[in-house]
Design an enzyme around this catalytic site. Structure first.
Site, PDB file in Angstrom:
ATOM      1  N   ARG A  99       2.731  -3.047   6.767  1.00 44.51           N
ATOM      2  CA  ARG A  99       1.944  -2.746   7.966  1.00 44.51           C
ATOM      3  C   ARG A  99       0.888  -3.794   8.251  1.00 44.51           C
ATOM      4  O   ARG A  99       0.319  -3.814   9.319  1.00 44.51           O
ATOM      5  CB  ARG A  99       1.216  -1.414   7.779  1.00 44.51           C
ATOM      6  CG  ARG A  99       2.086  -0.241   8.086  1.00 44.51           C
ATOM      7  CD  ARG A  99       1.388   1.042   7.695  1.00 44.51           C
ATOM      8  NE  ARG A  99       2.360   1.881   7.053  1.00 44.51           N
ATOM      9  CZ  ARG A  99       2.129   3.115   6.656  1.00 44.51           C
ATOM     10  NH1 ARG A  99       0.946   3.649   6.832  1.00 44.51           N
ATOM     11  NH2 ARG A  99       3.082   3.810   6.093  1.00 44.51           N
TER      12      ARG A  99
ATOM     13  N   GLU B 149       4.016   1.260  -3.829  1.00 43.25           N
ATOM     14  CA  GLU B 149       4.686   1.036  -2.542  1.00 43.25           C
ATOM     15  C   GLU B 149       3.735   0.240  -1.655  1.00 43.25           C
ATOM     16  O   GLU B 149       2.716   0.752  -1.197  1.00 43.25           O
ATOM     17  CB  GLU B 149       5.037   2.374  -1.867  1.00 43.25           C
ATOM     18  CG  GLU B 149       5.667   2.168  -0.484  1.00 43.25           C
ATOM     19  CD  GLU B 149       5.883   3.461   0.316  1.00 43.25           C
ATOM     20  OE1 GLU B 149       5.833   4.552  -0.285  1.00 43.25           O
ATOM     21  OE2 GLU B 149       6.093   3.364   1.533  1.00 43.25           O
TER      22      GLU B 149
ATOM     23  N   LYS C 238      13.085   9.619   1.080  1.00 38.18           N
ATOM     24  CA  LYS C 238      11.681   9.907   1.345  1.00 38.18           C
ATOM     25  C   LYS C 238      11.687  10.987   2.431  1.00 38.18           C
ATOM     26  O   LYS C 238      12.519  10.934   3.354  1.00 38.18           O
ATOM     27  CB  LYS C 238      11.005   8.633   1.853  1.00 38.18           C
ATOM     28  CG  LYS C 238       9.643   8.823   2.502  1.00 38.18           C
ATOM     29  CD  LYS C 238       8.990   7.467   2.735  1.00 38.18           C
ATOM     30  CE  LYS C 238       7.700   7.632   3.542  1.00 38.18           C
ATOM     31  NZ  LYS C 238       6.746   6.536   3.298  1.00 38.18           N
TER      32      LYS C 238
HETATM   33  C1  3PG Z   1       3.445   6.678   4.398  1.00 33.51           C
HETATM   34  O1  3PG Z   1       3.831   5.666   4.949  1.00 33.51           O
HETATM   35  O2  3PG Z   1       4.068   7.166   3.461  1.00 33.51           O
HETATM   36  C2  3PG Z   1       2.262   7.400   4.959  1.00 33.51           C
HETATM   37  O3  3PG Z   1       1.508   6.600   5.794  1.00 33.51           O
HETATM   38  C3  3PG Z   1       1.402   8.063   3.955  1.00 33.51           C
HETATM   39  O4  3PG Z   1       0.857   9.148   4.603  1.00 33.51           O
HETATM   40  P1  3PG Z   1      -0.577   9.713   4.248  1.00 33.51           P
HETATM   41  O5  3PG Z   1      -1.569   8.686   4.748  1.00 33.51           O
HETATM   42  O6  3PG Z   1      -0.700  10.985   5.026  1.00 33.51           O
HETATM   43  O7  3PG Z   1      -0.667   9.902   2.788  1.00 33.51           O
END
Ligand code: 3PG
Length: 216
Positions: free
Chosen positions: A53, A49, A137
């Protein structure tokens, strides 16, 4: 449910069945995309994924699709329809959103790449459910109730499955994956910024192999 929605569901199920861990990748340097992808795949990952960003997200998707044709490569942190289209044009095989809007949910139904919509409440999930979505999700998982919330969702919606993400770590992945309504879990613990910045691709592979062994 339309034929296309059924096809989308099959694709989402197949990609989440391909690998129980979904690395959430943010690329800050274009040269990092392929070595990072290779390091993850070397460790056993089959789905990537790539978030939008950073300014390099779309380029990273293009590079990874070319370099790693045998794994699922998709776009994350998609919040606008224009980004959805750009991700598809870059070759994204799926699109993940952190939350839902009516327009994104509707767009996903007829898009080329299937949508895995992000939800954190039962009401948001029901918006997608009404349109035929059954895989979501769950984000941000830990602060939205975590495992207990997912167990509660299974009561009224036993036919819905999730990929929880947000706050999940190597130590907690197994507990999430033990739930019947969890197909895979995602997170950034598989892609630590310091290792990527240092180009320590072996360390990334080790984190993946260790995490996969912990959940097996
Ligand atoms: C995402 O977009 O899925 C999250 O930023 C992942 O979260 P995490 O950094 O707590 O794993």
């Amino acid at each position: 449910m339309s034929q296309l929605a059924m096809h989308h569901r099959q694709q989402v199920q197949a990609m989440l069945a391909a690998c129980p861990l979904v690395p959430v990748i943010t690329i800050h340097h274009p040269d990092h995309a392929v070595p990072l992808g290779r390091a993850l795949v070397q460790g056993g990952i089959r789905i990537l994924e790539v978030t939008l960003r950073s300014e390099y997200g779309l380029d990273a998707i293009r590079q990874l699709r070319k370099a790693l044709p045998d794994v699922w490569v998709g776009a994350g942190t998609v919040t606008q329809i224009s980004q959805y289209r750009e991700a598809e044009a870059a070759g994204a095989q799926f699109v993940i959103t952190p939350g839902v809007t009516e327009s994104l949910l509707a767009h996903g139904l007829n898009a080329q790449a299937p949508l895995l919509p992000g939800i954190s409440t039962i009401s948001e999930m029901m918006m997608g459910y009404a349109l035929g979505y059954r895989e979501f999700k769950f984000f941000p998982a830990e602060v939205s109730g975590g495992i207990k919330a997912l167990q509660a969702f299974a009561g009224p919606f036993a036919d819905v499955s999730f990929c929880p993400t947000g706050g999940i770590r190597r130590e907690t992945a197994k507990d999430y994956l033990a739930l019947d309504n969890v197909l895979a879990v995602g997170g950034t613990w598989l892609t630590p910024e310091d290792k990527i910045e240092a180009g320590d691709w072996n360390a990334v592979t080790e984190i993946v192999t260790g995490s996969l062994s912990d959940i097996s």
